[in-house]
Design a protein around this motif. Structure first.
Motif, PDB file in Angstrom:
ATOM      1  N   TRP A  51       0.912  -1.137   0.161  1.00  0.00           N
ATOM      2  CA  TRP A  51       0.089   0.017  -0.042  1.00  0.00           C
ATOM      3  C   TRP A  51       0.827   1.147   0.001  1.00  0.00           C
ATOM      4  O   TRP A  51       1.824   1.219   0.754  1.00  0.00           O
TER       5      TRP A  51
ATOM      6  N   GLU B 124       0.573   4.189   1.296  1.00  0.00           N
ATOM      7  CA  GLU B 124       0.493   4.645   2.649  1.00  0.00           C
ATOM      8  C   GLU B 124       1.550   3.943   3.644  1.00  0.00           C
ATOM      9  O   GLU B 124       2.228   4.598   4.409  1.00  0.00           O
TER      10      GLU B 124
ATOM     11  N   LYS C 260      -3.882   4.048   8.851  1.00  0.00           N
ATOM     12  CA  LYS C 260      -3.752   3.030   7.727  1.00  0.00           C
ATOM     13  C   LYS C 260      -2.552   1.600   7.920  1.00  0.00           C
ATOM     14  O   LYS C 260      -2.526   0.741   7.534  1.00  0.00           O
TER      15      LYS C 260
ATOM     16  N   GLU D  50      -4.048  -0.831   9.993  1.00  0.00           N
ATOM     17  CA  GLU D  50      -4.945  -1.732   9.269  1.00  0.00           C
ATOM     18  C   GLU D  50      -4.008  -2.781   8.631  1.00  0.00           C
ATOM     19  O   GLU D  50      -4.293  -3.914   8.449  1.00  0.00           O
TER      20      GLU D  50
END
Length: 114
Positions: A32, A34, A80, A83
């Protein structure tokens, strides 16, 4: 700019399907954005993860701004990243000597060619 190297280890669950899924999440371009941003923002200039069986080794090259405690705090405050870490726990498992909840364990350097 001088760099410093940190090396860590973590295990994956010993399941070929899960290992392949984990590798796919980490294939070039799949992490990802992020997550890669949070890594770079912490002063990590290069990170590589190697795998043998279900044991992983991470090598990080960091600049003078990197601080492991600061990185942990940044991660804890980034939804994030949290997660991503929760997702990765589906694949990762603690090393047998890890403290509860401890994932990546810093390696002790025991040899250097001089």
């Amino acid at each position: 700019m001088s760099t410093k190297r940190y090396c860590y280890s973590c295990d994956l669950k010993d399941n070929p399907k899960l290992i392949e899924e984990y590798k796919e999440y980490h294939a070039a371009g799949n992490a990802w954005p992020e997550i890669t941003k949070s890594i770079k923002d912490a002063g990590i200039v290069d990170m590589q993860i190697y795998l043998t069986g279900n044991r992983m080794f991470m090598i990080m090259e960091v600049d003078e701004t990197f601080n492991p405690a600061k990185k942990a705090q940044m991660d804890a405050n980034n939804p994030k990243v949290q997660e991503w870490e929760k997702l990765m726990w589906n694949y990762q498992q603690e090393l047998p000597w890890a403290k509860p909840g401890e994932k990546w364990i810093e390696l002790e350097k025991v040899f250097q060619l001089v």
